[in-house]
Structure formats: C-alpha cells, structure tokens
Design an enzyme around this catalytic site. Structure first.
Site, short mmCIF file in Angstrom:
data_model
loop_
_atom_site.label_atom_id
_atom_site.label_comp_id
_atom_site.label_asym_id
_atom_site.label_seq_id
_atom_site.Cartn_x
_atom_site.Cartn_y
_atom_site.Cartn_z
N LYS A 111 6.73 -11.59 -17.91
CA LYS A 111 6.24 -10.30 -18.44
C LYS A 111 4.88 -10.52 -19.10
CE LYS A 111 8.21 -8.08 -16.82
NZ LYS A 111 9.25 -8.21 -15.91
N CYS A 166 0.85 -1.18 0.00
CA CYS A 166 0.00 0.00 0.00
C CYS A 166 0.90 1.24 0.00
CB CYS A 166 -0.86 0.03 1.25
SG CYS A 166 -1.86 -1.46 1.43
N LYS A 209 3.70 -2.81 -6.97
CA LYS A 209 5.10 -2.61 -7.33
C LYS A 209 6.05 -3.16 -6.27
CE LYS A 209 8.26 -0.81 -10.00
NZ LYS A 209 8.50 -1.67 -11.15
N TRP A 212 -3.54 -1.99 -1.56
CA TRP A 212 -3.41 -3.29 -2.21
C TRP A 212 -3.88 -4.28 -1.16
CZ3 TRP A 212 -0.55 -7.90 -1.65
CH2 TRP A 212 -0.45 -8.70 -2.79
N ARG A 226 2.00 1.31 -5.93
CA ARG A 226 2.16 0.41 -4.79
C ARG A 226 0.87 -0.36 -4.49
NH1 ARG A 226 6.63 1.71 -1.56
NH2 ARG A 226 5.65 0.57 0.14
N HIS A 238 10.41 -33.75 -22.03
CA HIS A 238 10.22 -34.59 -20.84
C HIS A 238 8.82 -34.41 -20.24
CE1 HIS A 238 14.37 -35.88 -20.90
NE2 HIS A 238 14.69 -34.63 -21.16
N ASN A 264 0.36 0.47 6.15
CA ASN A 264 0.92 -0.46 5.16
C ASN A 264 1.57 -1.58 5.93
OD1 ASN A 264 2.27 -1.68 2.97
ND2 ASN A 264 4.00 -0.28 3.15
N GLY A 265 1.29 -2.84 5.57
CA GLY A 265 1.89 -3.98 6.27
C GLY A 265 0.82 -4.90 6.80
N GLU A 285 2.00 -11.33 -16.49
CA GLU A 285 1.66 -10.21 -15.60
C GLU A 285 0.78 -9.17 -16.27
OE1 GLU A 285 5.15 -8.76 -12.89
OE2 GLU A 285 5.85 -8.91 -14.95
N GLU A 330 11.76 -15.09 -17.81
CA GLU A 330 11.42 -13.68 -17.58
C GLU A 330 10.43 -13.17 -18.65
OE1 GLU A 330 11.28 -11.46 -15.53
OE2 GLU A 330 11.35 -9.55 -16.58
#
Ligand code: F6R
Length: 607
Positions: free
Chosen positions: A481, A2, A602, A74, A27, A500, A100-101, A484, A477
């Site tokens: 991308k 947040c 973020k 968030w 955030r 396999h 936040n937390g 997301e 990666e």
C-alpha cells in the site's frame, strides 16, 4: 488495463461518452481520446493526460454525432504520446478503433500492411487493427461486417476492441478475446464497455460477451454473432445490481479514503454471503489432495493471510502461489483444487493460472468482487464478495473483505475436518461479526494518529514493515500500500528474517513499523518484541502499532499508535486498516495522485 467505451444513440453521444471514460479512468489514465462518426467523416480527438485535462484541451463535448467510441489508456506498446493515444484510424480515417490488450503478431502485420500502403502514425500494436480492418473492408466490396471478421481472424494475442466506420454509419462493431467486453442495453441507446462502470449511469441491463463472439450495435438493436459461423448467438440479459451512488465519492476527498471508510459495511456484506457458497469452497478444499490459493499483488498477500487461517482453524496447509508464477511451479492434477482471489476477476496473471489449473483437471474456485467478470464465469465455485465498486486503483475494501471470506471458509473447513463443532463455528462467526465495529472504531477514533504520524514523518524515504505469523503477510500488504500510493521505498518482511541480512540497512534513513500481535499471542508477541529491540539497539526508529491493553511493550518503541483491543483472530484485519491509513495520509501529505498513482492500473489484463 485500458478502458473502452462506445455508444450508439438517437441523440448526440459525446457528453455521455465523456462521462463513460471518466468512470473507466481507473483502468488507465495516461492519455485518452474519442472518435465520433457523422455522415461521411470521423472526428478523432485525443491527447496525453487525464480525461479532465484532455477534455479541456480537445473539447470532446463539441464533437457531434450519434455513434462514437472512446478510450482511456495504460501504455503497453509505445510511450505516452498523443499519437499513441487511442482511437487509431486507417490512412483515410474512414474508420476508428479502440483497443484493450496486446496484439502479439503486430510486428508482422505492421510490416505487411506497410508494404501494402498503410501509413502508421503511432508506435502502438493497436494501430494495426485499424489498417487491417480497413484493408479487409476494401477487399470485401465495403462489406464492413465481413471485413471486420476476416481481420479479427488474423489477429493474435488478447483484445477487446470496438470499431466505427463511415461504411457502417450508426453502428459499432466489437469483439473480444481474453479481455473483457460488455454490451449495455438502454431505451434509446446501446453501449459497449470494458466493464459495467462504462455505462452503469445509463443502464443496468447488460450482455456479457464471450471469446469467439462479435457484436453489432445500433441505437435500437444489437446482434451478438459467432465468429466461426456468423450465426446469431442467443444471449442472456444480466441485471447489474451495483448502485451508482455507491460508486460516487460521497463527500470524501478521494475514493481511496471513501473506500477505506466503506469497510465496516463491506465486512458486513462479506458476512452476508450465502453460507452454502462458503461451504462449497471449504468442501472443495477438503476434498482436494492439494488446494492452491492464488492471487497477485494485494490478492497474493491476502491469500497468504488465508493460508494462516486455513492452517490454524482448518488444520490444512494450503500452498499459496503468486499467479504470475503459478504455471512455472505448480504441478496440478485432477485431484487438486485451485482458489483464485481477484477484485476485478480479469487479471491476466490470475486468469492464466486458472487456465493452468484447469488444464491439469483441477476443480476451481474464485473469490471475486466484480460480477459477471471472466473469473466468476469460469470457476466451479464462484464467491461474490459484494463489496461494491472499488474506484481507487489501490485495493483497500475489497482486500479486507477477501480476508474475511477466507477466514469464514477456514472455519467451515475446520467443521468439515472435525476440528471445530457447529457451536464453535457459530461462536467464531459471532466474533467475526464484531469486526465491523472494530474497523469503525479504528477509523473514527484512531485515524488522527495516522494523520499526525504521516505529517511528522513525510520526509522519510525508506520504510520497513515487520510482522510475524499472520502479521507477516499483513506487513507485506501494508508495505505494498505504502509504495503504490506514496512512491516511497517500503518493504515488508517477517520479523524473524530481519536478522538474516536486512538488519544491515537499519540507520537513521530507515523507519521500521512493527505490527504487534495481541498480548494473548504470547510467543508471537515475545518474538516480535525482540525484533523491535534488535532495530532499536542499532539506532533505528521504530513506530509500533499495538493493541489497547498491551502493557508489556511500554517504552519499547520510538513512537506508537494504539489500536482497539481485539481478539487474536481479528487483530490482523486492524493492521491492514492501519497500513491503508498511513499510506493514504502520507500520499496526501506528499501531494500524490491518490486515486490514480503513476504507472498503475486497476485491472491488469496483460501478461
Ligand atoms: C494493490 C492492487 C494490485 C492488485 C492486483 C490484482 O492495491 O490493486 O496489486 O491487487 O493487480 O488485481 P485483482 O485483484 O483485480 O486481480
């Protein structure tokens, strides 16, 4: 996670606070709110949606007062609802809090406070803070500071929080434990924020709060004190060097595209990191019995690319561990080292891994983008990437520049290990200096192909990225991308692993992207070709990314995109850029919220 902003000023604060939470939106952005104190009332407005949406509903700028706090959320505890949005208040709305937390003992506190008369309006852990602080203030004869400190003593978990109260007009009280909080010092106002973005439009002078400290902020003054002794703590004022202009979109439709296009510059910035800093990291690795590389999400994949660089140029195999698993698997001792990689420097998992490494006595290093972040301040060898603010939730430019730092460090390790001469390192550094132009060429001359491919194939719901050698973590990666920002299913895999098991998924509903090595990497090239052939032989569609001058692959792919001719050392970087471009154009074609994809944040400061 947040975002928190607060401001005490000699003029109305709501307009500026609105801009602060807009700047912090990366955030978290599922809901937001603001509280402003005026005389004996606190006006609280909050709702679900982006800052822009909520402002149009709630009209933050109509709020009047000289002190206020604001929040962008968030969600962790409790769904995305108006009631769960911050700020939260006590029964009588004498105070408001933003947090936040995670308050880990919130259930016990909630039960206890409810028994004592608190009426809870939300499902959040954060609301207990409002009721607890209010209760302590009342029990301390309306001494707000004493009540605040007593309440903080009872909180377990991680937090950064700010409180305003009618019992302390014109003041903000704030505190942190394992979540970042920074104070900004202006001429006619003082600020508090989760990070510099909260107030870097208004001031560049900041004070970084540490665990165990709390602060009182008024328009003209601030006092940072120890929670233990209540004595004032002398704090150093940090000058923020980030340029506000760099954090603006500069004409690009999205920050993601702007930041992809920033990369020729951020590559140069990485090359300008003082060589002694890079040598210090290489020295730590060289001297350690075992040196772990750690990151999570993108930074885990970048660390995995680094693993190939260190092995190839430095002759050292470095274990790479995703930081969320680090404490469960890594045996760390005093002869070991740990190098963490993090854009924000505040990622909970990465900071926990750091604590684990430190508790074993290891030496530590960090490759970090955000100045003044917890990671930078906690490691023995900090390396600041200097990539500038990254506003899009998706990491692009910072990831590429971290990979450059790891490549530079692997060269220095090669020098220390006697595998490379000073002249060879110099030649390699000159080679790396050409990366900036190669990235520019990819962006300027080739991005149209990615745009076309994205539009042509936007109906495809499943994507598989294949690569071998260092192109394997690059494939991981690229797939991250893609998922997301487009919300499509994408997997990255080592091309050799495909046969396999996963090959059974190949049909007309799965598109495969093959990251070709350069033709100079003959063995890797041949092996990667055969994986592409395996997919085509099963009727799979293959989009090949290959480099100019590679004639061997002619006719191998269903479609191809040709990247500039490049050396094997720099080739994986161009594949990272190609992964960013396809993901971006697909997301735009699919009308996704590019800079703020659903459910992401973020800086993930929770476990
Ligand atoms: C991917 C992304 C995340 C972060 C991860 C670590 O685009 O942004 O996977 O890489 O959450 O964050 P930092 O680098 O801030 O430690």
């Amino acid at each position: 996670m947040c975002g928190i902003a607060g401001m005490a000023a000699s003029a109305n604060v709501s307009q500026k606070l609105l801009r602060s939470i807009a700047a912090l939106e990366y955030r978290g952005y599922d809901s937001c709110g603001m509280a402003v104190q005026r005389n004996s009332t606190i006006d609280i407005r909050k709702n679900v949606g982006t800052v822009e949406t909520v402002n149009s509903l709630e009209r933050f700028t109509d709020m009047k007062g000289l002190v206020g706090i604001a929040h962008t959320r968030w969600a962790t505890h409790g769904g995305v609802t108006q009631a769960n949005a911050h700020p939260h208040a006590d029964n009588e709305s004498r105070l408001a809090v933003v947090h936040n937390g995670i308050i880990s003992n919130y259930k016990e506190l909630r039960e206890k406070l409810s028994r004592e008369g608190a009426v809870f309006r939300s499902e959040t852990d954060s609301e207990v803070i409002a009721h607890l602080v209010a209760q302590k203030i009342a029990r301390n004869g309306r001494d707000v500071e004493e009540g605040f400190v007593e309440a903080i003593d009872e909180l377990e978990g991680t937090f950064a929080l700010a409180v305003i109260s009618v019992d302390a007009p014109g003041r903000i009280l704030c505190v942190k434990r394992e979540s970042p909080l920074i104070i900004g010092l202006g001429d006619d106002a003082n600020y508090v924020g989760s990070d510099f973005s909260a107030f870097f439009e208004y001031t560049r002078r900041a004070i970084i709060m540490e665990d165990g400290e709390y602060a009182l902020i008024t328009p003209e003054s601030y006092a940072v004190k120890s929670l233990l002794t209540r004595e004032r703590v002398d704090k150093e004022v940090t000058e923020i060097e980030w340029d506000a202009e760099k954090a603006r979109r500069g004409g690009y439709p999205h920050f993601m595209l702007k930041e992809i296009y920033d990369q020729p510059i951020t590559v140069q910035a990485a090359l300008q990191i003082p060589r002694e800093d890079i040598q210090a990291l290489a020295g730590m690795i060289h001297e350690s019995r075992q040196c772990y590389l750690g990151g999570v999400g993108t930074t885990y994949y970048i660390a995995s690319m680094g693993q190939y660089f260190f092995s190839r140029l430095g002759g050292r195999y470095l274990p790479v561990v995703s930081t969320d698993e680090f404490a469960h698997i890594a045996e760390v001792g005093p002869e070991d080292g740990f190098c963490a990689i993090s854009q924000s420097g505040e990622t909970y998992d990465t900071l926990s891994a750091l604590r684990h490494a430190k508790s074993g006595g290891a030496r530590t290093a960090g490759i970090v983008n955000v100045m003044g972040s917890t990671l930078v301040r906690s490691v023995d060898v900090p390396i600041l990437q200097g990539a500038g603010p990254e506003k899009c939730v998706i990491s692009t430019k910072t990831a590429l520049s971290q990979a450059v730092v790891l490549l530079l460090a692997s060269m220095e390790l090669g020098l220390l290990a006697g595998r490379l001469s000073e002249a060879e390192v110099e030649a390699l550094r000159e080679e790396v200096a050409t990366l900036s132009d190669l990235v520019l060429d990819t962006l300027n001359e080739r991005s149209g192909y990615f745009h076309t491919a994205a539009h042509a194939h936007q109906h495809m719901k499943n994507w598989l990225y294949l690569g071998r050698g260092i192109y394997y973590p690059a494939a991981l990666e690229c797939a991250l991308k893609m998922k997301e920002v487009t919300y499509l299913h994408a997997e990255g895999m080592s091309a050799g692993f495909l046969k396999h098991g996963t090959i059974s998924l190949i049909d007309e509903n799965m598109y495969t992207i093959v990251l070709m090595p350069t033709p100079e990497e003959a063995e890797l090239h041949a092996l990667t070709r055969s994986s592409a052939e395996e997919v085509r032989a099963r009727g799979g569609f293959v989009l090949g990314y290959r480099f100019e001058g590679d004639e061997v692959v002619e006719g191998l792919f269903s479609e191809e995109i040709v990247l500039p001719r490049v050396s094997p050392l720099l080739a994986p970087f161009l594949h990272l850029v190609s992964g960013q471009l396809l993901a971006y154009f697909l997301a735009v074609a699919l009308k996704r919220d590019v800079d703020r994809p659903r459910a992401l944040a973020k800086s993930v400061t929770v476990a």
